[in-house]
Enzyme design. Structure first.
Site, PDB file in Angstrom:
ATOM      1  N   HIS A  79      -1.012  -7.613   0.966  1.00  0.00           N
ATOM      2  CA  HIS A  79      -1.994  -6.876   0.161  1.00  0.00           C
ATOM      3  C   HIS A  79      -3.293  -6.770   0.947  1.00  0.00           C
ATOM      4  O   HIS A  79      -3.978  -7.768   1.166  1.00  0.00           O
ATOM      5  CB  HIS A  79      -2.220  -7.606  -1.161  1.00  0.00           C
ATOM      6  CG  HIS A  79      -2.941  -6.785  -2.183  1.00  0.00           C
ATOM      7  ND1 HIS A  79      -3.714  -5.666  -1.860  1.00  0.00           N
ATOM      8  CD2 HIS A  79      -3.007  -6.894  -3.536  1.00  0.00           C
ATOM      9  CE1 HIS A  79      -4.211  -5.153  -2.962  1.00  0.00           C
ATOM     10  NE2 HIS A  79      -3.798  -5.880  -3.991  1.00  0.00           N
TER      11      HIS A  79
ATOM     12  N   CYS B 144      -8.898  -3.709  -5.351  1.00  0.00           N
ATOM     13  CA  CYS B 144      -7.722  -3.139  -4.701  1.00  0.00           C
ATOM     14  C   CYS B 144      -7.628  -1.632  -4.844  1.00  0.00           C
ATOM     15  O   CYS B 144      -6.765  -1.003  -4.232  1.00  0.00           O
ATOM     16  CB  CYS B 144      -6.468  -3.783  -5.272  1.00  0.00           C
ATOM     17  SG  CYS B 144      -6.635  -5.559  -5.521  1.00  0.00           S
TER      18      CYS B 144
ATOM     19  N   PHE C 106      -8.478  -5.539  -9.579  1.00  0.00           N
ATOM     20  CA  PHE C 106      -9.122  -6.483 -10.478  1.00  0.00           C
ATOM     21  C   PHE C 106     -10.340  -5.816 -11.121  1.00  0.00           C
ATOM     22  O   PHE C 106     -11.079  -5.082 -10.465  1.00  0.00           O
ATOM     23  CB  PHE C 106      -9.590  -7.719  -9.718  1.00  0.00           C
ATOM     24  CG  PHE C 106      -8.495  -8.676  -9.334  1.00  0.00           C
ATOM     25  CD1 PHE C 106      -7.213  -8.549  -9.831  1.00  0.00           C
ATOM     26  CD2 PHE C 106      -8.766  -9.737  -8.481  1.00  0.00           C
ATOM     27  CE1 PHE C 106      -6.212  -9.440  -9.477  1.00  0.00           C
ATOM     28  CE2 PHE C 106      -7.770 -10.641  -8.114  1.00  0.00           C
ATOM     29  CZ  PHE C 106      -6.490 -10.489  -8.617  1.00  0.00           C
TER      30      PHE C 106
ATOM     31  N   GLU D 178       3.659  -2.236 -13.824  1.00  0.00           N
ATOM     32  CA  GLU D 178       3.718  -0.954 -13.125  1.00  0.00           C
ATOM     33  C   GLU D 178       5.058  -0.258 -13.356  1.00  0.00           C
ATOM     34  O   GLU D 178       5.114   0.972 -13.465  1.00  0.00           O
ATOM     35  CB  GLU D 178       3.463  -1.135 -11.630  1.00  0.00           C
ATOM     36  CG  GLU D 178       3.323   0.189 -10.900  1.00  0.00           C
ATOM     37  CD  GLU D 178       2.897   0.051  -9.452  1.00  0.00           C
ATOM     38  OE1 GLU D 178       2.545   1.088  -8.841  1.00  0.00           O
ATOM     39  OE2 GLU D 178       2.900  -1.082  -8.913  1.00  0.00           O
TER      40      GLU D 178
ATOM     41  N   LYS E 237       3.517  -3.045   0.641  1.00  0.00           N
ATOM     42  CA  LYS E 237       2.910  -4.385   0.672  1.00  0.00           C
ATOM     43  C   LYS E 237       3.948  -5.457   0.986  1.00  0.00           C
ATOM     44  O   LYS E 237       3.593  -6.563   1.380  1.00  0.00           O
ATOM     45  CB  LYS E 237       2.221  -4.698  -0.659  1.00  0.00           C
ATOM     46  CG  LYS E 237       0.949  -3.912  -0.919  1.00  0.00           C
ATOM     47  CD  LYS E 237       0.293  -4.349  -2.229  1.00  0.00           C
ATOM     48  CE  LYS E 237      -0.986  -3.576  -2.526  1.00  0.00           C
ATOM     49  NZ  LYS E 237      -0.747  -2.158  -2.873  1.00  0.00           N
TER      50      LYS E 237
ATOM     51  N   HIS F  18       1.725   0.318  -6.324  1.00  0.00           N
ATOM     52  CA  HIS F  18       0.765  -0.757  -6.045  1.00  0.00           C
ATOM     53  C   HIS F  18       1.537  -2.008  -5.655  1.00  0.00           C
ATOM     54  O   HIS F  18       1.177  -2.682  -4.699  1.00  0.00           O
ATOM     55  CB  HIS F  18      -0.125  -0.994  -7.263  1.00  0.00           C
ATOM     56  CG  HIS F  18      -1.276  -1.903  -6.992  1.00  0.00           C
ATOM     57  ND1 HIS F  18      -2.179  -1.674  -5.975  1.00  0.00           N
ATOM     58  CD2 HIS F  18      -1.670  -3.058  -7.594  1.00  0.00           C
ATOM     59  CE1 HIS F  18      -3.083  -2.647  -5.957  1.00  0.00           C
ATOM     60  NE2 HIS F  18      -2.796  -3.494  -6.927  1.00  0.00           N
TER      61      HIS F  18
END
Length: 413
Positions: free
Chosen positions: A340, A163, A399, A314, A335, A303
């Site tokens: 995403h 991502c 990830f 976050e 998002k 994010h």
């Protein structure tokens, strides 16, 4: 002394609009791109919806004969690149193509093509495989096709960091330009992983929302009732140039790219580091690289995946970096509308940051109905907010513990 680097063109293919203008209109109206999956029979998947790109006509950008030899992620990248080049006003014939580059990444690459060819292999053996199988699905091929179309013969490669891919691509393009490796770089990210294996893999991880009876309200970053992310697809492309090059050709300058912060959590294959430690270092590094103090940031495009752990972590990271000033920041997760976009997320969200600066409007976080006391930021709930944005920070965390943050400045002569 490093070159200053500016953005002179943008392109976007997203679940809420297939141009930058459509994308921006979708953000300001709070439109969700989530709907039941149409690409395949998802009846056996635990999550049966996604944020698919809709009404996309690849023939508007490349001949159909060529498009048939491209995976969707490559098609989206080609379309967004076409938009960005036109938006930039570049005179291709006047460019030194040896000093023009492409850095465009994909988190997964051509998984639909890989799946189709796997079926052919199982049913008919290796002789059924297409000679175009490998050069259609590898994740660097969008960068390759773009360079061939425009004859950009300088730096050329792909980034692949889940991502964080899009932000890594833009940040690396920034560095190449700052240090004189090129004059112009087309950069960003693309993804087309709405496929049985792509969606199924995330389902197996229990990473996706299972709000199958209400897809449009499934992506709800920072909301107490969030239950996972919604997988999406699309592409975002920026044209970056050295300021000197842009000025020499009289370009319209959309923004300046001021800084980057790249770090690793070195912690877990999917979970963020405790207290967002890696994200904290990435944000601080980006601000230091930009020569800015935290109090100079007006907007953070988070994010904000809508997963229980990411949004909480976050939040802690943003509060750690910004302290008491965090309460006066506008934060939002686009998002909530696009889903995403994986390897395309950072690039599309960079477009959103630049649009926020251009139009003095903060896009909202939609579907925010039940505040989470552990996510107590000003997440710009449900409606856009008018605010002058001089500095925007874009967060992307992937990830594998990949963190990539970018700082954009509202360019003024």
């Amino acid at each position: 002394m490093k070159n200053r680097v500016v953005v002179t063109g943008m392109g976007a293919v997203t679940p809420i609009g297939n141009t930058v203008a459509e994308f921006w209109e979708g953000l300001l109206t709070g439109r969700s791109g989530a709907a039941p999956i149409t690409r395949f029979d998802a009846s056996q998947h635990s999550s049966r919806f996604a944020c698919e790109v809709k009404n996309f006509k690849v023939e508007d950008y490349i001949p159909l004969r060529e498009a048939k030899r491209m995976d969707p992620f490559c098609q989206y990248a080609m379309a967004a690149a076409d938009q960005a080049v036109k938006d930039s006003g570049l005179n291709l014939e006047a460019l030194d193509r040896d000093r023009c580059g492409v850095v465009v990444g994909s988190g997964i690459g051509g998984i639909p093509v890989f799946e189709a060819q796997t079926r052919d292999m199982i049913e008919g053996g290796p002789r059924r495989l297409s000679p175009f199988f490998i050069p259609t699905m590898i994740s660097d091929i969008a960068a390759g096709h773009i360079s061939m179309k425009y004859q950009f013969k300088g730096v050329n490669y792909a980034t692949t960091s889940a991502c964080a891919t899009g932000n890594h691509a833009i940040g690396l393009a920034l560095r190449h330009l700052q240090y004189g490796d090129a004059d112009v770089i087309l950069t960003g990210g693309s993804e087309g992983a709405v496929s049985p294996m792509g969606v199924g893999g995330f389902c197996a991880m229990k990473a996706l929302s299972t709000r199958n009876d209400d897809p449009q309200h499934a992506s709800r970053p920072f909301d107490l009732e969030r239950d996972g992310f919604v997988v999406g697809e699309g592409a975002g492309i920026l044209i970056l140039e050295t300021l000197d090059h842009a000025r020499r050709r009289g370009a319209r300058i959309l923004a300046e790219v001021l800084g980057l912060g790249f770090t690793a959590d070195a912690y877990h294959i999917t979970a963020p580091a405790p207290e967002g430690e890696g994200a904290v270092r990435a944000m601080r590094m980006a601000l230091k690289d930009a020569g800015l103090q935290p109090e100079e940031v007006d907007y953070v495009n988070a994010h904000g995946t809508s997963t229980p752990l990411n949004d909480k972590t976050e939040t802690v990271a943003i509060k750690t970096v910004f302290g008491d000033y965090a309460a006066r920041l506008n934060v939002s997760s686009t998002k909530s509308m696009t889903g995403h976009l994986l390897g395309a997320a950072g690039a599309v969200e960079s477009v959103a940051c630049i649009l926020a600066m251009q139009y003095s409007m903060i896009p909202p976080t939609i579907n925010y109905t039940t505040p989470d006391p552990e996510c107590d930021l000003n997440v710009t709930p449900n409606r856009p907010v008018e605010r002058s944005v001089r500095v925007a920070l874009n967060n992307a965390f992937g990830f594998g513990g990949h963190n990539a943050c970018l700082v954009f400045l509202n360019f003024k002569e």
